[in-house]
Scaffold this motif. Structure first.
Motif, PDB file in Angstrom:
ATOM      1  N   GLY A 292       0.817  -1.209   0.000  1.00 53.38           N
ATOM      2  CA  GLY A 292       0.000   0.000   0.000  1.00 53.38           C
ATOM      3  C   GLY A 292       0.849   1.256   0.000  1.00 53.38           C
ATOM      4  N   SER A 293       1.966   1.198   0.712  1.00 55.92           N
ATOM      5  CA  SER A 293       2.905   2.319   0.710  1.00 55.92           C
ATOM      6  C   SER A 293       3.449   2.557  -0.691  1.00 55.92           C
ATOM      7  N   ALA A 294       3.782   1.462  -1.391  1.00 50.81           N
ATOM      8  CA  ALA A 294       4.275   1.585  -2.763  1.00 50.81           C
ATOM      9  C   ALA A 294       3.211   2.179  -3.672  1.00 50.81           C
ATOM     10  N   CYS A 295       1.959   1.755  -3.502  1.00 49.29           N
ATOM     11  CA  CYS A 295       0.872   2.295  -4.333  1.00 49.29           C
ATOM     12  C   CYS A 295       0.717   3.801  -4.125  1.00 49.29           C
ATOM     13  N   VAL A 344       7.326   1.331 -14.144  1.00 47.86           N
ATOM     14  CA  VAL A 344       7.009   2.535 -13.368  1.00 47.86           C
ATOM     15  C   VAL A 344       6.938   2.194 -11.879  1.00 47.86           C
ATOM     16  N   ALA A 345       6.298   1.088 -11.549  1.00 48.29           N
ATOM     17  CA  ALA A 345       6.196   0.684 -10.142  1.00 48.29           C
ATOM     18  C   ALA A 345       7.581   0.416  -9.559  1.00 48.29           C
ATOM     19  N   CYS A 346       8.453  -0.232 -10.333  1.00 50.48           N
ATOM     20  CA  CYS A 346       9.801  -0.517  -9.845  1.00 50.48           C
ATOM     21  C   CYS A 346      10.586   0.764  -9.590  1.00 50.48           C
ATOM     22  N   GLU A 347      10.473   1.730 -10.502  1.00 53.24           N
ATOM     23  CA  GLU A 347      11.180   2.995 -10.302  1.00 53.24           C
ATOM     24  C   GLU A 347      10.635   3.734  -9.090  1.00 53.24           C
ATOM     25  N   ALA A 348       9.331   3.647  -8.866  1.00 50.89           N
ATOM     26  CA  ALA A 348       8.751   4.256  -7.663  1.00 50.89           C
ATOM     27  C   ALA A 348       9.304   3.585  -6.411  1.00 50.89           C
ATOM     28  N   MET A 349       9.447   2.264  -6.446  1.00 51.09           N
ATOM     29  CA  MET A 349       9.983   1.551  -5.275  1.00 51.09           C
ATOM     30  C   MET A 349      11.486   1.754  -5.117  1.00 51.09           C
ATOM     31  N   ARG A 350      12.157   2.101  -6.206  1.00 49.20           N
ATOM     32  CA  ARG A 350      13.570   2.459  -6.058  1.00 49.20           C
ATOM     33  C   ARG A 350      13.707   3.767  -5.297  1.00 49.20           C
ATOM     34  N   ASP A 400      13.078   7.626 -13.645  1.00 45.92           N
ATOM     35  CA  ASP A 400      13.348   7.134 -14.995  1.00 45.92           C
ATOM     36  C   ASP A 400      12.958   5.665 -15.067  1.00 45.92           C
ATOM     37  N   ALA A 401      11.732   5.425 -15.539  1.00 51.57           N
ATOM     38  CA  ALA A 401      11.221   4.053 -15.591  1.00 51.57           C
ATOM     39  C   ALA A 401      11.993   3.182 -16.569  1.00 51.57           C
ATOM     40  N   SER A 402      12.720   3.793 -17.496  1.00 58.56           N
ATOM     41  CA  SER A 402      13.458   3.007 -18.483  1.00 58.56           C
ATOM     42  C   SER A 402      14.577   2.189 -17.843  1.00 58.56           C
ATOM     43  N   MET A 423      14.140 -13.212   1.864  1.00 53.64           N
ATOM     44  CA  MET A 423      13.454 -12.286   0.963  1.00 53.64           C
ATOM     45  C   MET A 423      11.972 -12.273   1.286  1.00 53.64           C
ATOM     46  N   CYS A 424      11.364 -11.108   1.192  1.00 55.43           N
ATOM     47  CA  CYS A 424       9.943 -10.972   1.501  1.00 55.43           C
ATOM     48  C   CYS A 424       9.141 -12.013   0.715  1.00 55.43           C
ATOM     49  N   PRO A 425       8.399 -12.877   1.408  1.00 56.26           N
ATOM     50  CA  PRO A 425       7.633 -13.911   0.691  1.00 56.26           C
ATOM     51  C   PRO A 425       6.540 -13.333  -0.191  1.00 56.26           C
ATOM     52  N   GLY A 426       6.217 -12.050   0.014  1.00 55.16           N
ATOM     53  CA  GLY A 426       5.206 -11.411  -0.816  1.00 55.16           C
ATOM     54  C   GLY A 426       5.734 -10.890  -2.137  1.00 55.16           C
ATOM     55  N   LYS A 427       6.971 -11.244  -2.489  1.00 50.92           N
ATOM     56  CA  LYS A 427       7.573 -10.761  -3.734  1.00 50.92           C
ATOM     57  C   LYS A 427       6.723 -11.123  -4.955  1.00 50.92           C
ATOM     58  N   GLU A 428       6.121 -12.308  -4.944  1.00 48.59           N
ATOM     59  CA  GLU A 428       5.282 -12.723  -6.067  1.00 48.59           C
ATOM     60  C   GLU A 428       3.888 -12.084  -5.999  1.00 48.59           C
ATOM     61  N   TYR A 429       3.448 -11.774  -4.782  1.00 45.32           N
ATOM     62  CA  TYR A 429       2.112 -11.228  -4.581  1.00 45.32           C
ATOM     63  C   TYR A 429       2.072  -9.720  -4.821  1.00 45.32           C
ATOM     64  N   ALA A 430       3.151  -9.021  -4.440  1.00 41.55           N
ATOM     65  CA  ALA A 430       3.170  -7.561  -4.528  1.00 41.55           C
ATOM     66  C   ALA A 430       2.883  -7.041  -5.936  1.00 41.55           C
ATOM     67  N   PRO A 431       3.505  -7.582  -6.997  1.00 42.70           N
ATOM     68  CA  PRO A 431       3.193  -7.070  -8.336  1.00 42.70           C
ATOM     69  C   PRO A 431       1.722  -7.201  -8.701  1.00 42.70           C
TER      70      PRO A 431
END
Length: 478
Positions: A292-295, A344-350, A400-402, A423-431
């Motif tokens: 939710g924080s990432a969103c 875009v989501a990955c760059e936001a989480m970076r 820079d999402a690229s 590693m966070c077990p939610g790695k597959e669920y988060a996306p």
């Protein structure tokens, strides 16, 4: 008598330097060639550098504490005092690799007392290992695929209840509600908006308490968190008891396997107590709230970057336009057709890592980068040491999402979910949660922030300072 005293003084003046020279020579001989502790400071008594660490987060620049100390000590490893314990901060990709690769060998997960008092089961290391293994076995693409439609339904209902027909909303509080609703469906197979509303505020209190001063006095943030934790655990314990009865009597039917049933059917004696299971579910929901924080950060970036928004909107509408009325998202939609949205989501989480970092504890004495890490010392790894580093991400402050568009990033540099066995077990669920949210949001609205100068800060989570109030502009309906 005077002559005796004078002679004694002269004798001492001659002997003491000789003794000191011998002591120093002996000490140098003993320690020569032996590694020392990393450079650093213990900070203030009791609190150490915790307030300085938190202050950097409150300012919106949590990386400042990390990079200021790296510069000060000219070292990617430095000594400090955080969360009530002496600690060493490990920085950089090589440090991340070392920590993740030596899990349960040289280091093991460690939680501050603020966490273990809120969720007592976190203090049981063996149970945590078994739960983590069980989660990884459960949260797999194969298990998650049947949930896509159910999660899409919950997301649509969330937007209909909290976003549609409103001129403005405050995003961050809604994210707790959204993440909680999805987690309840996935973890305990409960799809009850009333329960979500009932638990949302207590969950927020617990989350705020995880980084509060551990002062358990009436009306303090920590005291409120403890009470809220007990309330939620009692609610979940009731659900666990009923599920046990239903499974034993063969009356429980569900089209998908939820985590609670998985735990009860495959768990061992470590999961006998209903309250322990309830505690573990609370811990999982707290972890899932980071999504939710990432969103929230994604909403903020899309408001500030119209070109990025337009590309996300185009991608999501290509999917929506192929759907018939009432047709739900599928695994193929989320996994294969939202590539740019995920970049875009990955760059936001970076830029705004939902997990800033976690602690480990040294299981034995070991040497890292020439420094001694003694057994029992706490180790803190932090995502910002690589996420915000120009060495790994040129112009690290720019969105820079690229960076994530097809080309793999350097290993151990992008670590929003940690790494290794822990590693966070939610790695597959988060996306799945993030992309379903983005799909439902952009196909409904454009928006603008109502506080243009609002910044992202770190308190209990990476979050907008004022909660991110936005003004909504619904897309015309076709």
């Amino acid at each position: 008598m005077y002559f005796f005293h004078a002679s004694l003084v002269v004798l001492l003046c001659l002997v003491i330097p000789i003794i000191l020279v011998k002591v120093v020579t002996h000490w140098n001989a003993v320690t020569r060639g032996k590694p020392s502790l990393p450079p650093g400071t213990s900070g203030w008594p009791f609190v150490g550098q915790t307030l300085e660490f938190l202050k950097a987060g409150w300012s919106g620049h949590p990386e400042k504490f990390i990079f200021d100390n790296i510069k000060k000590y000219r070292s990617l490893i430095f000594r400090t005092h955080l969360a009530g314990s002496p600690a060493v901060v490990f920085c950089g990709a090589a440090a991340n690799k070392f920590v993740f690769s030596n899990e349960n060998k040289l280091v093991q997960l460690w939680w501050p007392k603020t966490i273990t008092k809120l969720i007592p089961s976190t203090s049981n290391f063996e149970e945590s290992l078994k739960l983590n293994k069980m989660l990884h076995n459960f949260l797999t693409p194969k298990t998650l695929e049947p949930y896509i439609g159910f999660l899409d339904i919950i997301a649509q209902r969330h937007f209909a209840s909290h976003w549609d027909n409103r001129e403005q909303v405050t995003v961050f509080p809604l994210m707790t509600n959204f993440s909680l609703a999805l987690a309840c469906r996935l973890f305990i197979n409960v799809d009850d908006p009333e329960l979500v509303e009932k638990l949302a505020d207590p969950l927020e209190q617990v989350l705020r308490g995880t980084v509060s001063m551990p002062i358990d006095l009436p009306c303090t943030r920590y005291n409120c968190a403890i009470k809220s934790s007990r309330f939620i655990i009692n609610e979940f314990t009731t659900i666990v008891k009923q599920r046990k009865t239903d499974l034993e009597q063969g009356t429980y039917k569900s089209p998908t396997q939820d985590l609670l049933s998985h735990m009860l059917l495959t768990g061992d004696d470590n999961f006998v107590k209903d309250s322990n299971i309830a505690e573990k579910i609370l811990g999982l929901i707290i972890g899932s709230d980071t999504v939710g924080s990432a969103c929230s950060s994604i909403v903020m970036f899309l408001a500030k970057l119209p070109d990025v928004y337009e590309r996300v909107y185009k991608e999501q509408m290509e999917i929506a336009n192929l759907k018939s009325l009432g047709e739900l998202l599928t695994w193929n939609d989320v996994n294969n057709k939202m590539k740019y949205s995920w970049s875009v989501a990955c760059e936001a989480m970076r830029l705004a890592p939902p997990i800033q970092g976690t602690f480990r504890e040294a299981l034995t004495d070991f040497i890292y980068e020439g420094f001694l890490i003694p057994k029992g010392l706490k180790i803190y790894w932090n995502a910002n040491s690589t996420h915000k580093s120009a060495e790994y991400f040129p112009k690290p402050k720019e969105f820079d999402a690229s960076r994530f568009d097809g080309q793999p990033v350097q290993p151990y540099t992008f670590v929003p979910f940690g790494g290794g066995p822990r590693m966070c077990p939610g790695k597959e669920y988060a996306p799945i949660e993030i992309l379903i949210f983005m799909h439902c949001l952009v196909k409904r609205f454009k928006w603008e922030t109502m506080i243009p100068s609002e910044k992202l800060i770190v308190d209990d989570r990476f979050r907008p300072e004022k909660g991110l109030p936005i003004r909504l502009f619904p897309h015309p309906k076709a």
